[in-house]
Design a protein around this motif. Structure first.
Motif, PDB file in Angstrom:
ATOM      1  N   TRP A 293       7.527   6.616   3.812  1.00 30.01           N
ATOM      2  CA  TRP A 293       8.392   5.796   2.963  1.00 30.01           C
ATOM      3  C   TRP A 293       9.087   4.725   3.796  1.00 30.01           C
ATOM      4  CZ3 TRP A 293       9.504   3.561  -1.202  1.00 30.01           C
ATOM      5  CH2 TRP A 293      10.793   3.219  -1.587  1.00 30.01           C
ATOM      6  N   LEU A 294       9.492   5.082   5.004  1.00 31.06           N
ATOM      7  CA  LEU A 294      10.140   4.109   5.885  1.00 31.06           C
ATOM      8  C   LEU A 294       9.173   2.998   6.285  1.00 31.06           C
ATOM      9  CD1 LEU A 294      12.529   3.256   7.677  1.00 31.06           C
ATOM     10  CD2 LEU A 294      11.590   4.734   9.444  1.00 31.06           C
ATOM     11  N   LEU A 295       7.943   3.355   6.642  1.00 36.49           N
ATOM     12  CA  LEU A 295       6.950   2.342   7.010  1.00 36.49           C
ATOM     13  C   LEU A 295       6.644   1.415   5.843  1.00 36.49           C
ATOM     14  CD1 LEU A 295       4.423   4.422   9.160  1.00 36.49           C
ATOM     15  CD2 LEU A 295       6.046   2.701   9.956  1.00 36.49           C
ATOM     16  N   PHE A 296       6.545   1.977   4.643  1.00 40.17           N
ATOM     17  CA  PHE A 296       6.304   1.135   3.472  1.00 40.17           C
ATOM     18  C   PHE A 296       7.458   0.168   3.241  1.00 40.17           C
ATOM     19  CE2 PHE A 296       7.000   0.408  -1.080  1.00 40.17           C
ATOM     20  CZ  PHE A 296       5.826  -0.251  -1.405  1.00 40.17           C
ATOM     21  N   ALA A 297       8.696   0.671   3.378  1.00 36.52           N
ATOM     22  CA  ALA A 297       9.854  -0.196   3.175  1.00 36.52           C
ATOM     23  C   ALA A 297       9.899  -1.300   4.220  1.00 36.52           C
ATOM     24  CB  ALA A 297      11.137   0.641   3.229  1.00 36.52           C
ATOM     25  N   LEU A 298       9.627  -0.964   5.483  1.00 38.59           N
ATOM     26  CA  LEU A 298       9.620  -1.986   6.528  1.00 38.59           C
ATOM     27  C   LEU A 298       8.543  -3.035   6.264  1.00 38.59           C
ATOM     28  CD1 LEU A 298      10.086   0.265   9.698  1.00 38.59           C
ATOM     29  CD2 LEU A 298      11.727  -1.379   8.799  1.00 38.59           C
ATOM     30  N   SER A 299       7.352  -2.584   5.861  1.00 41.31           N
ATOM     31  CA  SER A 299       6.268  -3.536   5.596  1.00 41.31           C
ATOM     32  C   SER A 299       6.574  -4.417   4.391  1.00 41.31           C
ATOM     33  CB  SER A 299       4.956  -2.778   5.372  1.00 41.31           C
ATOM     34  OG  SER A 299       4.634  -1.983   6.491  1.00 41.31           O
ATOM     35  N   ALA A 300       7.058  -3.802   3.306  1.00 39.92           N
ATOM     36  CA  ALA A 300       7.311  -4.568   2.085  1.00 39.92           C
ATOM     37  C   ALA A 300       8.446  -5.565   2.281  1.00 39.92           C
ATOM     38  CB  ALA A 300       7.633  -3.609   0.932  1.00 39.92           C
ATOM     39  N   PHE A 301       9.577  -5.116   2.805  1.00 36.45           N
ATOM     40  CA  PHE A 301      10.714  -6.011   2.972  1.00 36.45           C
ATOM     41  C   PHE A 301      10.451  -7.036   4.072  1.00 36.45           C
ATOM     42  CE2 PHE A 301      12.802  -2.969   0.361  1.00 36.45           C
ATOM     43  CZ  PHE A 301      13.878  -3.633  -0.211  1.00 36.45           C
ATOM     44  N   GLY A 302       9.712  -6.638   5.115  1.00 32.50           N
ATOM     45  CA  GLY A 302       9.371  -7.602   6.144  1.00 32.50           C
ATOM     46  C   GLY A 302       8.472  -8.705   5.615  1.00 32.50           C
ATOM     47  N   THR A 303       7.527  -8.361   4.723  1.00 28.56           N
ATOM     48  CA  THR A 303       6.650  -9.365   4.141  1.00 28.56           C
ATOM     49  C   THR A 303       7.399 -10.299   3.198  1.00 28.56           C
ATOM     50  OG1 THR A 303       4.776  -7.828   4.290  1.00 28.56           O
ATOM     51  CG2 THR A 303       4.546  -9.697   2.791  1.00 28.56           C
TER      52      THR A 303
END
Length: 370
Positions: A293-303
Motif C-alpha cells: 500500500w505504501l509503494l502504491f501511494a508513493l508511485s501514485a502521488f509521485g506521478t
C-alpha cells in the motif's frame, strides 16, 4: 463523508495548484512532527518549549554541517567511481561466465547483453548520475532547504502543542471523541511507521556503512546508504545492498574468501538486528501500513504531484487506511451487514410455557434467568 470529501478535494487542489508554494511548509511540518517527541522529552527534563526547540535546532545545524562536509561529498564521489567502474565489473563477470560456463555465454545472447549493458553504462552512466543529482537539487531548491524549511520547522515545532489544542477546540462537540480517536489512530500509524521506520533506516544504514568501511570495501559508505534507504521495504534493502556488496567484494577480494565472508556476515548480522531487535522495538507489529500500500501511494502521488506528492504519500496513505478501517468497523456493526433481524430485537418473545410446571423455556427463559 461530506467533510472528509471536502478535505480530500481541498488537499488535491492545493497539491495541484500550490505545489511549489506549500512545499517548504509540508517539509517543515514533517520535520516538526518528527521532532515533537524529542521536544516533549526535553520539556519533561525541565526545559521550556522555546529552549527545547533551540536545543534541537542547534543539534540539527551541527548534523547538517557534518553531513555537508563529510558524508555527502564522499557519497557523490563514490557514486561517480562506481559508475566508472561498472563496465570493468561487467567485463569481469563476463570473463567468469566464459571460463566457468562457456556453453552458456558463447553463441548466445548473454554475451551480447552484457557487452551492451557495459557500453551503455560507460557512455551514459556518468550523465545519468549527474542528471539525478542535478534534478534532485532542482526539485528541492537549495535556498528553500537552507532558509525556508528550517524556519518553518522551528516555529511549527515551537507551537506544535498549541496548534493541536487549537484544532481540538474547533471540533464539533458531538463528534469530538470519535474524531480524537481517529486522530490518535492516525498518529499511531504515522509515529509507528514514519518515525520508527526512518529511525530503523538510519540505524541500519549507519551500521552497514561503518561495518563495510571497516571491512575494507571500497564503496562501503555508498552501499550502506543504499541498503539503509531501502530498508523500509521488507527484505528489499538487504537483498539489493547484500547483492551489491558481495558483488563488489568478489571483484575486490577475489580469492580472499575470509574477507568476502565478512561482508556477507555483515548483512546477515544486519538482518538479525532488524528482524529481532530494531524493527520490533521502534516500529512494532501493529502499524497497519502494508509495504505494498505504501509503494502504491508513493508511485501514485509521485506521478500526479511530483516530489511534493511523494512527501505527502505516507501521511495520506495512513489517513486513508485509518478512515477505511473505521468505516469498515461501522459497517460490520451496522444493520446493512448484520441484517434487520439480528440488529433489532423481536417484537414478540420467542419460547413456550410448559403447561404442567409453568416454566418458560427458550429465549425468554434465558432472559428471565439473566
Amino acid at each position: 463523508m461530506t467533510y472528509w470529501t471536502l478535505a480530500a478535494l481541498v488537499l488535491v487542489a492545493a497539491l495541484w495548484w500550490l505545489g511549489d508554494v506549500i512545499l517548504p511548509f509540508i517539509m517543515g511540518g514533517a520535520i516538526a512532527y518528527f521532532l515533537d517527541p524529542f521536544a516533549d522529552r526535553l520539556e519533561k527534563l525541565g526545559l521550556s518549549r522555546v529552549m527545547s526547540t533551540i536545543v534541537i535546532a542547534l543539534l540539527a545545524v551541527l548534523l547538517f554541517v557534518v553531513l555537508s562536509l563529510a558524508i555527502v561529498p564522499t557519497l557523490v564521489r563514490q557514486l561517480g567511481q562506481l559508475v566508472a567502474l561498472a563496465p570493468d565489473l561487467l567485463n569481469s563477470f563476463q570473463t567468469f561466465l566464459t571460463e566457468r560456463f562457456p556453453e552458456l555465454v558463447q553463441n548466445s545472447v548473454v554475451n551480447d547483453t552484457l557487452s551492451s549493458i557495459g557500453d551503455a553504462i560507460k557512455s551514459r552512466g556518468g550523465e545519468l548520475a549527474s542528471t539525478l543529482l542535478s534534478s534532485a537539487m532542482t526539485v528541492v531548491n537549495l535556498a528553500v532547504v537552507i532558509v525556508v524549511v528550517p524556519v518553518v520547522a522551528f516555529y511549527m515545532l515551537m507551537d506544535w502543542d498549541r496548534m493541536v489544542a487549537k484544532i481540538d477546540g474547533w471540533l464539533p462537540r458531538d463528534h469530538a471523541p470519535t474524531i480524537r480517536q481517529i486522530a490518535k489512530d492516525i498518529d499511531r500509524v504515522l509515529s509507528g511507521f514514519v518515525r520508527g521506520q526512518v529511525t530503523v533506516c538510519l540505524i541500519l544504514g549507519t551500521f552497514y556503512a561503518i561495518a563495510l568501511m571497516l571491512a575494507g570495501l571500497d564503496f562501503g559508505l555508498l552501499v550502506g546508504s543504499i541498503a539503509g534507504a531501502l530498508t523500509f521495504i521488507p527484505y528489499i534493502g538487504a537483498i539489493i545492498g547484500g547483492t551489491l556488496a558481495i558483488g563488489l567484494a568478489l571483484f575486490q577480494f577475489w580469492g580472499d574468501w575470509m574477507q568476502i565472508g565478512i561482508v556477507a556476515a555483515i548483512f546477515a548480522a544486519g538482518q538479525f538486528l532488524e528482524g529481532n531487535i530494531v524493527t520490533p522495538k521502534l516500529v512494532g507489529d501493529s502499524v497497519g501500513l502494508h509495504p505494498l500500500w505504501l509503494l502504491f501511494a508513493l508511485s501514485a502521488f509521485g506521478t500526479l504531484f511530483g516530489f511534493l506528492g511523494m512527501l505527502v504519500a505516507v501521511p495520506v496513505a495512513a489517513v486513508i487506511g485509518v478512515v477505511a478501517r473505521f468505516l469498515i468497523d461501522q459497517y460490520l456493526h451496522g444493520a446493512l451487514y448484520r441484517g434487520v433481524v439480528e440488529s433489532e430485537p423481536p417484537d414478540t418473545p420467542t419460547g413456550f410455557i410448559n403447561e404442567e410446571t409453568g416454566a418458560v423455556t427458550g429465549v425468554v427463559a434465558k432472559e428471565n434467568e439473566s
